[in-house]
Design a protein around this motif. Structure first.
Motif, PDB file in Angstrom:
ATOM      1  N   PRO A 133      -7.637  34.517  -7.099  1.00  0.00           N
ATOM      2  CA  PRO A 133      -6.206  34.150  -6.500  1.00  0.00           C
ATOM      3  C   PRO A 133      -5.444  33.057  -7.120  1.00  0.00           C
ATOM      4  CG  PRO A 133      -7.765  35.134  -5.022  1.00  0.00           C
ATOM      5  CD  PRO A 133      -8.599  34.601  -5.783  1.00  0.00           C
ATOM      6  N   ALA A 134      -6.285  31.943  -6.987  1.00  0.00           N
ATOM      7  CA  ALA A 134      -5.582  30.730  -7.392  1.00  0.00           C
ATOM      8  C   ALA A 134      -5.304  30.759  -8.775  1.00  0.00           C
ATOM      9  CB  ALA A 134      -6.584  29.340  -7.330  1.00  0.00           C
ATOM     10  N   SER A 137      -2.019  32.805  -9.535  1.00  0.00           N
ATOM     11  CA  SER A 137      -0.736  32.308  -8.938  1.00  0.00           C
ATOM     12  C   SER A 137      -0.445  30.915 -10.000  1.00  0.00           C
ATOM     13  CB  SER A 137      -0.874  31.875  -7.479  1.00  0.00           C
ATOM     14  OG  SER A 137      -1.876  30.674  -7.210  1.00  0.00           O
ATOM     15  N   ALA A 152      -3.919  24.768  -6.708  1.00  0.00           N
ATOM     16  CA  ALA A 152      -3.497  26.105  -5.954  1.00  0.00           C
ATOM     17  C   ALA A 152      -4.620  26.591  -4.923  1.00  0.00           C
ATOM     18  CB  ALA A 152      -3.460  27.399  -6.988  1.00  0.00           C
ATOM     19  N   ASN A 153      -5.890  26.414  -5.637  1.00  0.00           N
ATOM     20  CA  ASN A 153      -7.038  26.872  -4.773  1.00  0.00           C
ATOM     21  C   ASN A 153      -7.182  26.044  -3.444  1.00  0.00           C
ATOM     22  OD1 ASN A 153      -9.835  28.049  -4.041  1.00  0.00           O
ATOM     23  ND2 ASN A 153     -10.518  26.376  -4.489  1.00  0.00           N
ATOM     24  N   ARG A 155      -4.668  24.423  -1.890  1.00  0.00           N
ATOM     25  CA  ARG A 155      -3.777  24.939  -0.962  1.00  0.00           C
ATOM     26  C   ARG A 155      -3.974  26.377  -0.276  1.00  0.00           C
ATOM     27  NH1 ARG A 155       0.266  21.160  -1.487  1.00  0.00           N
ATOM     28  NH2 ARG A 155       0.932  20.610  -3.636  1.00  0.00           N
ATOM     29  N   ASN A 156      -4.793  27.236  -1.162  1.00  0.00           N
ATOM     30  CA  ASN A 156      -4.842  28.537  -0.380  1.00  0.00           C
ATOM     31  C   ASN A 156      -5.994  28.313   0.450  1.00  0.00           C
ATOM     32  OD1 ASN A 156      -3.547  29.722  -2.235  1.00  0.00           O
ATOM     33  ND2 ASN A 156      -4.915  30.502  -3.885  1.00  0.00           N
ATOM     34  N   VAL A 157      -7.030  27.396   0.134  1.00  0.00           N
ATOM     35  CA  VAL A 157      -8.159  27.392   1.300  1.00  0.00           C
ATOM     36  C   VAL A 157      -7.707  26.898   2.456  1.00  0.00           C
ATOM     37  CG1 VAL A 157     -10.416  26.123   1.367  1.00  0.00           C
ATOM     38  CG2 VAL A 157      -9.941  27.328  -0.838  1.00  0.00           C
ATOM     39  N   LYS A 159      -4.739  27.113   3.866  1.00  0.00           N
ATOM     40  CA  LYS A 159      -3.874  28.113   4.456  1.00  0.00           C
ATOM     41  C   LYS A 159      -4.924  29.216   5.113  1.00  0.00           C
ATOM     42  CE  LYS A 159      -0.396  31.386   3.502  1.00  0.00           C
ATOM     43  NZ  LYS A 159       0.481  32.209   2.380  1.00  0.00           N
ATOM     44  N   GLU A 160      -6.193  29.735   4.329  1.00  0.00           N
ATOM     45  CA  GLU A 160      -6.930  30.513   4.801  1.00  0.00           C
ATOM     46  C   GLU A 160      -7.654  30.038   5.857  1.00  0.00           C
ATOM     47  OE1 GLU A 160      -9.319  32.615   1.562  1.00  0.00           O
ATOM     48  OE2 GLU A 160     -10.358  33.568   3.188  1.00  0.00           O
TER      49      GLU A 160
END
Ligand code: ZN
Length: 194
Positions: A133-134, A137, A152-153, A155-157, A159-160
């Protein structure tokens, strides 16, 4: 992010440790036998670090911390999954740690393998699929692809984790828990808050 450093004593302690590390002004705290004996009675770490397994990014070293200071979860690519979330939940809910840092880094092999779309053996594809996903994006962003995907990863982590950890979103809202994204530069030794 400067403001949050000033307002969060735990985050300040990490950043100050990293400054000592960069300037080779290390204190090496908490390595004595006294400290070891003291910790027989229990642990009260002040921060949780979710970082990469890469041998070049050991949190205790690059934040100049000692025994009992950091609760560290390391997995290649600093991705999340059920066991990772559970390990972090333990520290938040049972050790009352109120700061989580998700720390990615430059030259990350897991991120590079994802960007190169390498054919991998064994269980390794589970790591690259967690990073995809990172990659999706960030792949069209200008600049350095590996760095963009790593960030990006992170930030995704962040959030998750905030969404999946039990009670985490309520704790974040009420100021009882902070999750910060950070990026470690292998060449300079500096941890930047994102
Ligand atoms: Zn890595």
């Amino acid at each position: 992010m400067e403001e949050s450093v000033a307002n969060n004593a735990d985050l300040r302690r990490l950043i100050e440790g990293n400054k000592r590390y960069i300037s080779s002004n290390l204190k090496h705290p908490g390595r004595s036998s006294e400290r070891r004996f003291e910790l027989k009675h229990g642990q009260h770490p002040f921060a949780i670090i979710l970082g990469c397994s890469d041998s070049r990014v050991p949190p205790e070293v690059l934040f100049d911390q000692g025994l009992g200071d950091l609760y560290v979860v390391r997995v290649a690519g600093n991705v999340v999954g059920k066991m990772i979330v559970a390990s972090i939940e333990y520290a938040v809910l049972h050790l009352n740690v109120s700061l989580i840092m998700v720390m990615g880094h430059s030259q990350c092999g897991a991120v590079k393998a994802t960007c190169d779309d390498e054919k991998l053996e064994g269980s390794l594809p589970s790591l690259t699929s967690a990073l995809s996903p990172a990659f999706n994006s960030a792949k069209d962003m200008p600049g350095n692809l590996i760095e963009n995907v790593a960030i990006a990863n992170i930030r995704n982590v962040v959030k998750e984790l905030g969404q999946t950890g039990v009670n985490f979103s309520e704790m974040i809202e009420s100021g009882k828990l902070t999750i910060v994204p950070a990026y470690y530069n292998i060449g300079t030794g500096k941890v930047d808050l994102l």
